[in-house]
Design a protein around this motif. Structure first.
Motif, short mmCIF file in Angstrom:
data_model
loop_
_atom_site.label_atom_id
_atom_site.label_comp_id
_atom_site.label_asym_id
_atom_site.label_seq_id
_atom_site.Cartn_x
_atom_site.Cartn_y
_atom_site.Cartn_z
N ALA A 2 10.84 -0.76 -7.51
CA ALA A 2 11.07 0.36 -6.61
C ALA A 2 12.32 0.11 -5.79
CB ALA A 2 9.87 0.53 -5.68
N LYS A 3 13.12 1.14 -5.61
CA LYS A 3 14.33 1.01 -4.83
C LYS A 3 14.00 0.95 -3.35
CE LYS A 3 17.01 3.71 -8.17
NZ LYS A 3 17.79 4.94 -8.37
N LYS A 4 14.80 0.20 -2.60
CA LYS A 4 14.60 0.11 -1.17
C LYS A 4 15.04 1.41 -0.52
CE LYS A 4 15.53 -4.83 -1.21
NZ LYS A 4 16.42 -5.90 -0.76
N ARG A 5 14.32 1.82 0.50
CA ARG A 5 14.66 3.05 1.18
C ARG A 5 14.75 2.76 2.67
NH1 ARG A 5 10.47 7.66 0.38
NH2 ARG A 5 9.29 6.38 1.85
N GLY A 6 15.92 3.05 3.25
CA GLY A 6 16.08 2.79 4.67
C GLY A 6 16.25 1.31 4.95
N SER A 7 16.28 0.94 6.21
CA SER A 7 16.48 -0.45 6.59
C SER A 7 15.20 -1.24 6.43
CB SER A 7 16.94 -0.53 8.05
OG SER A 7 15.91 -0.10 8.90
N ARG A 8 15.38 -2.53 6.20
CA ARG A 8 14.24 -3.40 6.04
C ARG A 8 13.42 -3.47 7.31
NH1 ARG A 8 14.23 -9.14 6.93
NH2 ARG A 8 12.32 -10.05 6.14
N GLY A 9 14.07 -3.19 8.45
CA GLY A 9 13.39 -3.30 9.73
C GLY A 9 12.56 -2.09 10.09
N SER A 10 12.45 -1.13 9.22
CA SER A 10 11.67 0.07 9.52
C SER A 10 10.20 -0.30 9.70
CB SER A 10 11.81 1.08 8.39
OG SER A 10 10.91 2.15 8.57
N SER A 11 9.71 -0.17 10.94
CA SER A 11 8.33 -0.57 11.23
C SER A 11 7.32 0.33 10.53
CB SER A 11 8.08 -0.56 12.74
OG SER A 11 8.31 0.73 13.28
N SER A 12 7.63 1.63 10.44
CA SER A 12 6.69 2.54 9.79
C SER A 12 6.57 2.22 8.30
CB SER A 12 7.14 3.99 9.97
OG SER A 12 8.42 4.21 9.40
N ARG A 13 7.70 1.87 7.70
CA ARG A 13 7.70 1.50 6.28
C ARG A 13 6.92 0.21 6.08
NH1 ARG A 13 8.15 3.44 1.21
NH2 ARG A 13 9.21 2.02 -0.19
N ALA A 14 7.11 -0.74 6.98
CA ALA A 14 6.41 -2.03 6.88
C ALA A 14 4.91 -1.84 7.04
CB ALA A 14 6.94 -2.99 7.93
N HIS A 15 4.51 -1.00 7.98
CA HIS A 15 3.08 -0.75 8.20
C HIS A 15 2.46 -0.05 6.99
CE1 HIS A 15 2.85 -2.33 12.17
NE2 HIS A 15 3.64 -1.43 12.72
N ASN A 60 -1.53 -10.95 -25.17
CA ASN A 60 -1.21 -10.45 -23.83
C ASN A 60 -0.06 -9.45 -23.84
OD1 ASN A 60 -1.22 -10.38 -20.91
ND2 ASN A 60 0.65 -11.60 -21.02
N ARG A 61 -0.35 -8.26 -23.31
CA ARG A 61 0.66 -7.22 -23.14
C ARG A 61 0.51 -6.56 -21.77
NH1 ARG A 61 2.81 -4.94 -28.05
NH2 ARG A 61 2.22 -6.19 -29.86
N MET A 62 -0.02 -7.32 -20.83
CA MET A 62 -0.34 -6.78 -19.52
C MET A 62 0.90 -6.31 -18.76
SD MET A 62 -2.90 -6.07 -17.57
CE MET A 62 -4.18 -6.98 -18.44
N ARG A 63 0.77 -5.15 -18.11
CA ARG A 63 1.82 -4.63 -17.24
C ARG A 63 1.26 -4.46 -15.84
NH1 ARG A 63 3.60 0.81 -19.86
NH2 ARG A 63 1.32 0.92 -20.10
N ILE A 64 2.13 -4.56 -14.85
CA ILE A 64 1.70 -4.40 -13.47
C ILE A 64 2.60 -3.37 -12.77
CG2 ILE A 64 0.74 -6.71 -13.26
CD1 ILE A 64 3.30 -7.54 -11.78
N SER A 65 2.19 -3.00 -11.58
CA SER A 65 2.94 -2.03 -10.78
C SER A 65 3.77 -2.76 -9.72
CB SER A 65 1.97 -1.07 -10.09
OG SER A 65 1.16 -1.79 -9.15
N ASP A 66 4.64 -2.01 -9.06
CA ASP A 66 5.47 -2.60 -8.00
C ASP A 66 4.62 -3.18 -6.87
OD1 ASP A 66 8.62 -2.00 -8.13
OD2 ASP A 66 7.55 -0.42 -9.17
N LEU A 67 3.58 -2.46 -6.46
CA LEU A 67 2.76 -2.94 -5.35
C LEU A 67 2.08 -4.26 -5.71
CD1 LEU A 67 1.79 -2.28 -2.50
CD2 LEU A 67 -0.16 -1.08 -3.50
N GLN A 155 2.04 5.55 -5.91
CA GLN A 155 2.65 6.88 -5.82
C GLN A 155 2.90 7.27 -4.37
OE1 GLN A 155 3.54 8.44 -8.60
NE2 GLN A 155 4.49 10.14 -7.49
N LYS A 156 1.94 6.97 -3.51
CA LYS A 156 2.09 7.31 -2.10
C LYS A 156 3.22 6.52 -1.45
CE LYS A 156 -0.51 7.51 2.26
NZ LYS A 156 -1.82 7.25 2.91
N LEU A 157 3.35 5.27 -1.84
CA LEU A 157 4.34 4.39 -1.23
C LEU A 157 5.75 4.58 -1.80
CD1 LEU A 157 4.20 2.14 0.95
CD2 LEU A 157 4.06 0.49 -0.92
N PHE A 158 5.84 4.75 -3.12
CA PHE A 158 7.14 4.78 -3.78
C PHE A 158 7.52 6.14 -4.37
CE2 PHE A 158 5.50 0.36 -4.52
CZ PHE A 158 6.35 -0.27 -3.62
#
Length: 213
Positions: A2-15, A60-67, A155-158
């Motif tokens: 997932a691409k970063k959106r906004g600054s890393r310091g965004s508290s709402s994003r971190a929460h 093994n062909r397991m895939r995972i998500s960004d989260l 989906q909600k996060l990214f």
């Protein structure tokens, strides 16, 4: 990744990310209960883990998500039993990447999280599908619900900026980003802290209701 959106310091994003990690870990609870039942019935190993051959090529062909990749990366940075293991996992991922392409398609590879015959993150940050899949390669209703919940959280996060990828492809991008989303506490740690805080609050309320205590 997932691409970063906004600054890393965004508290709402971190929460929002921490809330998603807690919800992801909560989704593992029913699956561990199912594993306990499978252990009792003798369908899986005593530790509840899958047969290690399922975690190696060609099975093994397991895939995972960004989260999930973020959760695993965070576990390596803060779980005591995983301290110092990230470099070892990165080396294994490097070998796995020699056999797979940068695609969202399922591909056979040796899981870099396999340490001997055991999963390094089994109790710490196990990918949902790894935990949900049964010995006969099917999913229970609970397993399907947990997988659906994982997808909803991503989906909600990214939004539309996430996808499934093989573990080496997705995990490497987060483990090698020392200032990205993988910095912080894993979902299981955050959830335990929330439960501890809740118990303290409940104890405080009881004390306030009964001054004689």
């Amino acid at each position: 990744m997932a691409k970063k959106r906004g600054s890393r310091g965004s508290s709402s994003r971190a929460h929002a990310l921490e809330d998603a990690l807690v919800s992801l870990d909560r989704s593992r609870g029913p699956l561990f209960l199912e594993k306990d039942q499978e252990v009792t019935s003798g369908k899986v190993r005593a530790d509840g883990q899958r047969d290690p051959h399922c975690c190696r090529r060609p099975q093994n062909r397991m895939r995972i998500s960004d989260l999930e990749a973020i959760d695993i990366s965070r576990a390596f940075s803060e779980k005591p039993h995983l301290k110092g293991k990230a470099e070892q996992v990165l080396q294994k991922m490097g070998r796995s990447l020699m056999f797979i392409g940068d695609t969202t398609k399922a591909q056979p590879y040796d899981c870099p999280l396999l340490d001997g015959d055991s999963c390094l993150v089994h109790r710490a940050a196990k990918p949902i599908e790894c935990l949900a899949i049964r010995p006969d390669e099917t999913f229970s209703s609970e397993g399907k619900r947990s997988i659906e919940r994982r997808d909803q959280l991503n989906q909600k996060l990214f939004g539309d900026r996430w996808d499934y990828k093989s573990i080496p492809l997705l995990l490497a991008s987060y483990l090698m980003d020392p200032e990205g989303a993988a910095v912080g506490k894993s979902g299981s740690t955050l959830r335990k802290e929330m439960q501890k805080q809740k118990r303290k609050q409940e104890s405080r309320r009881r004390d306030e209701q009964d001054p004689s205590r």
